[in-house]
Scaffold this motif. Structure first.
Motif, short mmCIF file in Angstrom:
data_model
loop_
_atom_site.label_atom_id
_atom_site.label_comp_id
_atom_site.label_asym_id
_atom_site.label_seq_id
_atom_site.Cartn_x
_atom_site.Cartn_y
_atom_site.Cartn_z
N LEU A 12 -1.73 -0.22 -17.27
CA LEU A 12 -1.15 -1.54 -17.00
C LEU A 12 -0.57 -1.60 -15.58
O LEU A 12 -0.77 -2.60 -14.87
CB LEU A 12 -0.07 -1.87 -18.03
N MET A 13 0.12 -0.55 -15.16
CA MET A 13 0.65 -0.52 -13.79
C MET A 13 -0.47 -0.56 -12.76
O MET A 13 -0.35 -1.20 -11.72
CB MET A 13 1.52 0.72 -13.59
N ALA A 14 -1.58 0.14 -13.05
CA ALA A 14 -2.72 0.10 -12.13
C ALA A 14 -3.29 -1.30 -12.05
O ALA A 14 -3.63 -1.78 -10.95
CB ALA A 14 -3.79 1.09 -12.60
N ALA A 15 -3.40 -1.99 -13.17
CA ALA A 15 -3.93 -3.35 -13.18
C ALA A 15 -3.01 -4.30 -12.42
O ALA A 15 -3.47 -5.16 -11.66
CB ALA A 15 -4.13 -3.83 -14.61
N ILE A 16 -1.71 -4.16 -12.61
CA ILE A 16 -0.76 -5.00 -11.88
C ILE A 16 -0.83 -4.70 -10.39
O ILE A 16 -0.79 -5.62 -9.56
CB ILE A 16 0.67 -4.79 -12.43
N GLY A 17 -0.99 -3.43 -10.03
CA GLY A 17 -1.13 -3.07 -8.62
C GLY A 17 -2.37 -3.67 -7.99
O GLY A 17 -2.34 -4.13 -6.85
N VAL A 18 -3.46 -3.70 -8.73
CA VAL A 18 -4.70 -4.29 -8.21
C VAL A 18 -4.52 -5.79 -7.99
O VAL A 18 -5.03 -6.36 -7.02
CB VAL A 18 -5.88 -4.01 -9.16
N LEU A 19 -3.76 -6.44 -8.85
CA LEU A 19 -3.55 -7.88 -8.71
C LEU A 19 -2.52 -8.23 -7.65
O LEU A 19 -2.64 -9.26 -6.99
CB LEU A 19 -3.11 -8.47 -10.05
N ARG A 20 -1.51 -7.41 -7.47
CA ARG A 20 -0.37 -7.80 -6.64
C ARG A 20 -0.37 -7.24 -5.22
O ARG A 20 0.28 -7.82 -4.34
CB ARG A 20 0.94 -7.35 -7.31
N LEU A 21 -1.03 -6.14 -4.97
CA LEU A 21 -0.95 -5.50 -3.66
C LEU A 21 -1.78 -6.25 -2.63
O LEU A 21 -2.76 -6.92 -2.97
CB LEU A 21 -1.34 -4.03 -3.77
N PRO A 22 -1.42 -6.14 -1.34
CA PRO A 22 -1.96 -7.06 -0.33
C PRO A 22 -3.39 -6.81 0.15
O PRO A 22 -4.08 -7.75 0.49
CB PRO A 22 -0.98 -6.93 0.84
N ASP A 23 -3.83 -5.57 0.25
CA ASP A 23 -5.15 -5.36 0.83
C ASP A 23 -5.95 -4.34 0.01
O ASP A 23 -5.47 -3.77 -0.96
CB ASP A 23 -5.06 -4.93 2.30
N LEU A 24 -7.18 -4.14 0.43
CA LEU A 24 -8.11 -3.29 -0.30
C LEU A 24 -7.58 -1.87 -0.46
O LEU A 24 -7.70 -1.27 -1.53
CB LEU A 24 -9.45 -3.25 0.44
N TYR A 25 -6.97 -1.33 0.57
CA TYR A 25 -6.57 0.07 0.56
C TYR A 25 -5.42 0.34 -0.40
O TYR A 25 -5.42 1.33 -1.13
CB TYR A 25 -6.23 0.52 1.98
N THR A 26 -4.44 -0.54 -0.43
CA THR A 26 -3.34 -0.35 -1.36
C THR A 26 -3.78 -0.62 -2.80
O THR A 26 -3.32 0.04 -3.72
CB THR A 26 -2.14 -1.24 -0.99
N ARG A 27 -4.66 -1.58 -2.97
CA ARG A 27 -5.20 -1.83 -4.30
C ARG A 27 -6.00 -0.64 -4.81
O ARG A 27 -5.89 -0.25 -5.97
CB ARG A 27 -6.10 -3.07 -4.28
#
Length: 118
Positions: free
Chosen positions: A22-37
């Protein structure tokens, strides 16, 4: 007694793995660019998937299932960081630059140093 303990341990490990996914999914949705996602998906996703496979090994209560789950965990932990690194490097070299919030661009610094040394 031992069977019910295995059920509780397996349930807790499964819940922990689900929270990491779930944290990974939230990170993919909320983080700003490709690298952080990609970082969120590869790190938290690999740990979450590994914990879920560990829960399968505990709850399966069969040696064959446990061996397959452990092999899956090893494969996941070996391939996920490597593939994320290769995808990030390929996207950078293809021209996709990090977001404006990025503090250090190590690939650009290394490229400048290599061109200065030649």
């Amino acid at each position: 007694m031992l069977h019910s303990l295995a059920l509780y341990v397996g349930g807790i490990v499964l819940l922990a793995g689900s929270l990491f996914v779930l944290m990974a999914a939230i990170g993919v949705l909320r983080l700003p660019d490709l690298y952080t996602r990609m970082h969120a998906a590869s790190k938290a996703g690999a740990v979450g998937g590994g914990l879920i496979l560990l829960a399968v090994a505990v709850l399966g209560q069969d040696a064959a299932i446990a061996v397959r789950a452990v092999i899956g965990i090893v494969f996941l932990l070996l391939t996920t960081p490597l593939s994320a690194h290769l995808l990030a490097r390929a996207s950078y070299l293809a021209g996709y630059k990090p977001g404006s919030e990025t503090v250090a661009d190590d690939i650009a610094i290394n490229a400048e140093q290599n061109s200065a040394n030649k």
